[in-house]
Design an enzyme around this catalytic site. Structure first.
Site, PDB file in Angstrom:
ATOM      1  CB  SER A 126      -0.847  -0.010   1.269  1.00 30.24           C
ATOM      2  OG  SER A 126      -1.479   1.237   1.461  1.00 30.24           O
ATOM      3  CE1 TYR A 155      -4.001  -2.797   5.522  1.00 29.36           C
ATOM      4  CE2 TYR A 155      -3.466  -0.484   5.226  1.00 29.36           C
ATOM      5  CZ  TYR A 155      -3.764  -1.714   4.693  1.00 29.36           C
ATOM      6  OH  TYR A 155      -3.807  -1.867   3.327  1.00 29.36           O
ATOM      7  CE  LYS A 214      -1.435  -4.268   3.220  1.00 25.55           C
ATOM      8  NZ  LYS A 214      -1.789  -5.622   2.749  1.00 25.55           N
TER       9      LYS A 214
HETATM   10  P1  NAD Z   1     -10.990  -6.973   1.024  1.00 24.91           P
HETATM   11  O1  NAD Z   1     -11.217  -7.027   2.489  1.00 24.91           O
HETATM   12  O2  NAD Z   1     -12.162  -6.745   0.139  1.00 24.91           O
HETATM   13  O3  NAD Z   1     -10.270  -8.332   0.551  1.00 24.91           O
HETATM   14  C1  NAD Z   1      -9.399  -9.060   1.395  1.00 24.91           C
HETATM   15  C2  NAD Z   1      -9.874 -10.505   1.392  1.00 24.91           C
HETATM   16  O4  NAD Z   1      -9.023 -11.286   2.237  1.00 24.91           O
HETATM   17  C3  NAD Z   1     -11.294 -10.654   1.952  1.00 24.91           C
HETATM   18  O5  NAD Z   1     -12.091 -11.367   1.014  1.00 24.91           O
HETATM   19  C4  NAD Z   1     -11.106 -11.437   3.244  1.00 24.91           C
HETATM   20  O6  NAD Z   1     -12.213 -12.293   3.512  1.00 24.91           O
HETATM   21  C5  NAD Z   1      -9.821 -12.198   2.969  1.00 24.91           C
HETATM   22  N1  NAD Z   1      -9.055 -12.577   4.165  1.00 24.91           N
HETATM   23  C6  NAD Z   1      -8.684 -11.790   5.217  1.00 24.91           C
HETATM   24  N2  NAD Z   1      -7.994 -12.518   6.118  1.00 24.91           N
HETATM   25  C7  NAD Z   1      -7.894 -13.770   5.610  1.00 24.91           C
HETATM   26  C8  NAD Z   1      -7.302 -14.984   6.079  1.00 24.91           C
HETATM   27  N3  NAD Z   1      -6.690 -15.051   7.268  1.00 24.91           N
HETATM   28  N4  NAD Z   1      -7.395 -16.086   5.300  1.00 24.91           N
HETATM   29  C9  NAD Z   1      -8.040 -16.052   4.103  1.00 24.91           C
HETATM   30  N5  NAD Z   1      -8.637 -14.952   3.630  1.00 24.91           N
HETATM   31  C10 NAD Z   1      -8.557 -13.807   4.372  1.00 24.91           C
HETATM   32  O7  NAD Z   1      -9.861  -5.897   0.745  1.00 24.91           O
HETATM   33  P2  NAD Z   1      -9.312  -5.288  -0.621  1.00 24.91           P
HETATM   34  O8  NAD Z   1      -9.655  -3.859  -0.649  1.00 24.91           O
HETATM   35  O9  NAD Z   1      -9.684  -6.145  -1.749  1.00 24.91           O
HETATM   36  O10 NAD Z   1      -7.754  -5.379  -0.340  1.00 24.91           O
HETATM   37  C11 NAD Z   1      -6.963  -6.469  -0.779  1.00 24.91           C
HETATM   38  C12 NAD Z   1      -5.534  -6.268  -0.314  1.00 24.91           C
HETATM   39  O11 NAD Z   1      -5.054  -5.017  -0.828  1.00 24.91           O
HETATM   40  C13 NAD Z   1      -5.366  -6.190   1.195  1.00 24.91           C
HETATM   41  O12 NAD Z   1      -4.151  -6.844   1.536  1.00 24.91           O
HETATM   42  C14 NAD Z   1      -5.284  -4.707   1.461  1.00 24.91           C
HETATM   43  O13 NAD Z   1      -4.564  -4.424   2.634  1.00 24.91           O
HETATM   44  C15 NAD Z   1      -4.537  -4.223   0.241  1.00 24.91           C
HETATM   45  N6  NAD Z   1      -4.783  -2.811  -0.054  1.00 24.91           N
HETATM   46  C16 NAD Z   1      -6.057  -2.362  -0.215  1.00 24.91           C
HETATM   47  C17 NAD Z   1      -6.290  -1.024  -0.464  1.00 24.91           C
HETATM   48  C18 NAD Z   1      -7.692  -0.487  -0.619  1.00 24.91           C
HETATM   49  O14 NAD Z   1      -7.867   0.729  -0.561  1.00 24.91           O
HETATM   50  N7  NAD Z   1      -8.708  -1.299  -0.834  1.00 24.91           N
HETATM   51  C19 NAD Z   1      -5.206  -0.140  -0.567  1.00 24.91           C
HETATM   52  C20 NAD Z   1      -3.910  -0.626  -0.415  1.00 24.91           C
HETATM   53  C21 NAD Z   1      -3.711  -1.984  -0.160  1.00 24.91           C
HETATM   54  C1  UD1 Z   2      -6.924   5.155   3.511  1.00 22.08           C
HETATM   55  C2  UD1 Z   2      -6.167   4.511   4.641  1.00 22.08           C
HETATM   56  C3  UD1 Z   2      -4.774   4.144   4.176  1.00 22.08           C
HETATM   57  C4  UD1 Z   2      -4.844   3.273   2.931  1.00 22.08           C
HETATM   58  C5  UD1 Z   2      -5.598   4.051   1.856  1.00 22.08           C
HETATM   59  C6  UD1 Z   2      -5.731   3.304   0.568  1.00 22.08           C
HETATM   60  C7  UD1 Z   2      -7.160   5.572   6.615  1.00 22.08           C
HETATM   61  C8  UD1 Z   2      -6.935   6.521   7.757  1.00 22.08           C
HETATM   62  N1  UD1 Z   2      -6.123   5.430   5.771  1.00 22.08           N
HETATM   63  O1  UD1 Z   2      -6.305   6.364   3.258  1.00 22.08           O
HETATM   64  O2  UD1 Z   2      -4.063   3.458   5.167  1.00 22.08           O
HETATM   65  O3  UD1 Z   2      -3.553   2.975   2.470  1.00 22.08           O
HETATM   66  O4  UD1 Z   2      -6.908   4.346   2.357  1.00 22.08           O
HETATM   67  O5  UD1 Z   2      -6.770   2.404   0.673  1.00 22.08           O
HETATM   68  O6  UD1 Z   2      -8.200   4.941   6.510  1.00 22.08           O
HETATM   69  N2  UD1 Z   2     -12.423  11.646   3.320  1.00 22.08           N
HETATM   70  C9  UD1 Z   2     -13.431  12.527   3.642  1.00 22.08           C
HETATM   71  N3  UD1 Z   2     -14.587  12.021   4.172  1.00 22.08           N
HETATM   72  C10 UD1 Z   2     -14.792  10.679   4.378  1.00 22.08           C
HETATM   73  C11 UD1 Z   2     -13.754   9.787   4.034  1.00 22.08           C
HETATM   74  C12 UD1 Z   2     -12.573  10.307   3.513  1.00 22.08           C
HETATM   75  O7  UD1 Z   2     -13.297  13.740   3.469  1.00 22.08           O
HETATM   76  O8  UD1 Z   2     -15.858  10.288   4.878  1.00 22.08           O
HETATM   77  C13 UD1 Z   2     -11.187  12.185   2.724  1.00 22.08           C
HETATM   78  C14 UD1 Z   2      -9.927  11.876   3.503  1.00 22.08           C
HETATM   79  O9  UD1 Z   2      -9.654  12.879   4.450  1.00 22.08           O
HETATM   80  C15 UD1 Z   2      -8.877  11.823   2.376  1.00 22.08           C
HETATM   81  C16 UD1 Z   2      -9.662  11.297   1.173  1.00 22.08           C
HETATM   82  O10 UD1 Z   2     -11.034  11.562   1.468  1.00 22.08           O
HETATM   83  O11 UD1 Z   2      -8.411  13.123   2.085  1.00 22.08           O
HETATM   84  C17 UD1 Z   2      -9.485   9.807   0.927  1.00 22.08           C
HETATM   85  O12 UD1 Z   2      -9.768   9.104   2.144  1.00 22.08           O
HETATM   86  P1  UD1 Z   2      -9.783   7.503   2.193  1.00 22.08           P
HETATM   87  O13 UD1 Z   2     -10.647   6.977   1.114  1.00 22.08           O
HETATM   88  O14 UD1 Z   2     -10.104   7.098   3.577  1.00 22.08           O
HETATM   89  O15 UD1 Z   2      -8.283   7.085   1.809  1.00 22.08           O
HETATM   90  P2  UD1 Z   2      -6.885   7.555   2.462  1.00 22.08           P
HETATM   91  O16 UD1 Z   2      -7.056   8.620   3.444  1.00 22.08           O
HETATM   92  O17 UD1 Z   2      -5.963   7.809   1.342  1.00 22.08           O
END
Ligand code: NAD
Ligand code: UD1
Length: 336
Positions: free
Chosen positions: A125, A149, A153
């Site tokens: 991330s 969290y 990472k």
């Molecule tokens: P998500 O929660 O939709 O998907 C994660 C999946 O992992 C879920 O389906 C959950 O059931 C499964 N899971 C969790 N723990 C598990 C375990 N112990 N065994 C088997 N399955 C398990 O999340 P996502 O948004 O799809 O994110 C996927 C990955 O990307 C994560 O590692 C997350 O940290 C990373 N990531 C997400 C974002 C974002 O904004 N969505 C940003 C940066 C990184």
């Molecule tokens: C979040 C996570 C970060 C992760 C990233 C990508 C938090 C504190 N951080 O960050 O660890 O890597 O997502 O998935 O959750 N905002 C509003 N109102 C809301 C929600 C968000 O104004 O109700 C604003 C936030 O202040 C920010 C932007 O929208 O400026 C994006 O927020 P968000 O979607 O939560 O993502 P990140 O803050 O980038």
């Protein structure tokens, strides 16, 4: 084409990646414990692609269960999405986060090594850039974290790096995602968070669909063009395609390589609100609120390494990200 194990493949990003791997001609095996997703997403992946998915409802911390998958399937590479991802929850439940994300990754890596499968693409991330690096973020900047969290990472990247130093047969890509949003064009899969969303796009979507009353914009006094927070939002389908390129790269290259997946463009909260209003054809109810603790003003990628090494760059626009998100919300107002 090989066979890919996709951990967390029922989740938001994983389900979109499953579609892209199937469409690129790979066969896939999904392992997910469904702690933050539903089995319905597997059926929808099959519906979109017309192909079947071997699904194991299993926990990655369960070594016997992971070993069974490697015994039954001839896995060439792993794409590792599984993990817990809510920042606030990680502060409240650090042991659960470290245990799930780090211990789960240990089990997976040990079993992979045992079976001689040494190619893995890991979901990292942009959070690893911490609070002190200047934007745009470049992969060789120092990493740090401000919450459990984020530390999972940073630590997992370190573990993967150390493993590659010790064992030259490991091929690892850590993809540092910026802010994934949007949904598949079919409207069949998308982001379906439990409870009240923490992240901006699912919150906006629920306001647009009438499930939530009002968006709170967290701060309008940041050092950004309009004072609201700036992020690098990336369409989840672009992100998913980046994983296919990353697996192809990893198969050919040993060692550890971190790569940003972002567009390189910063979008403010208010720009996003207005783009979504255009997509859904109605005004969104919002108010300016206090800053959210721990937030930074701006986060966006230098996306050149992905272009250079993976020949990948984001194709979608802010407009299509909002349209696709809105289509999913309309078709699935109560989630999957
Ligand atoms: P998500 O929660 O939709 O998907 C994660 C999946 O992992 C879920 O389906 C959950 O059931 C499964 N899971 C969790 N723990 C598990 C375990 N112990 N065994 C088997 N399955 C398990 O999340 P996502 O948004 O799809 O994110 C996927 C990955 O990307 C994560 O590692 C997350 O940290 C990373 N990531 C997400 C974002 C974002 O904004 N969505 C940003 C940066 C990184
Ligand atoms: C979040 C996570 C970060 C992760 C990233 C990508 C938090 C504190 N951080 O960050 O660890 O890597 O997502 O998935 O959750 N905002 C509003 N109102 C809301 C929600 C968000 O104004 O109700 C604003 C936030 O202040 C920010 C932007 O929208 O400026 C994006 O927020 P968000 O979607 O939560 O993502 P990140 O803050 O980038």
């Amino acid at each position: 084409m090989g066979k890919i194990l996709i951990t967390g493949g029922a989740g938001f990003i994983g389900s979109h990646a499953c579609v892209e791997f199937l469409e690129a001609g790979f066969s896939i095996v999904v392992m997910d414990n469904l702690s933050n997703s539903k089995e319905e997403s597997i059926r929808r992946i099959e519906k979109i692609t017309g192909k079947t998915v071997d699904f194991y409802k299993a926990d990655m911390r369960d070594e016997a269960a992971v070993r069974t998958i490697f015994e039954e399937q001839d896995i060439d590479a792993v794409v590792h999405f599984a993990g817990l991802k809510a920042v606030g929850e990680s502060v409240a439940k650090p042991l659960e986060y470290y245990e799930n994300n780090i211990n789960g990754t240990f089990v997976l890596l040990k079993v992979m090594r045992e079976f001689g499968c040494k190619t893995i693409v890991f979901s990292s991330s942009a959070t690893v850039y911490g609070m002190n690096n200047p934007v745009p973020y470049v992969e060789d900047m120092p990493t740090s974290a401000t919450n459990p969290y984020g530390y999972t990472k940073v630590m997992i990247e370190q573990i993967l790096h150390d493993l590659c130093v010790a064992d030259k047969d490991f091929h690892v890509v850590a993809l540092r995602y910026f802010n994934p949003i949007g949904a598949h064009k079919s409207g069949l899969i998308g982001e379906d968070p439990n409870g009240i969303p923490n992240n901006l796009l699912p919150y906006i979507g629920q306001v647009a669909v009438g499930k939530l009353e009002q968006l709170a914009v967290f701060g309008d006094d940041y050092d950004t063009p309009d004072g609201t927070g700036v992020r690098d939002y990336i369409h989840v389908v672009d992100l998913a395609k980046g994983h296919v390129s990353a697996v192809n790269y990893a198969m050919e290259h040993e060692g550890f390589m971190p790569i940003n997946l972002g567009t390189g463009n910063g979008i403010s909260v208010l720009e996003m609100v207005h783009a979504y209003e255009k997509a859904c054809g109605k005004p969104l109810n919002y108010r300016i609120a206090d800053r959210r603790p721990g937030d930074i003003a701006s986060s966006y990628a230098n996306a050149s390494r992905a272009k250079e090494l993976l020949n990948w760059e984001a194709q979608e626009t802010l407009e299509t990200m909002c349209e696709d998100s809105w289509r999913f919300m309309q078709q699935n107002p109560n989630g999957l």
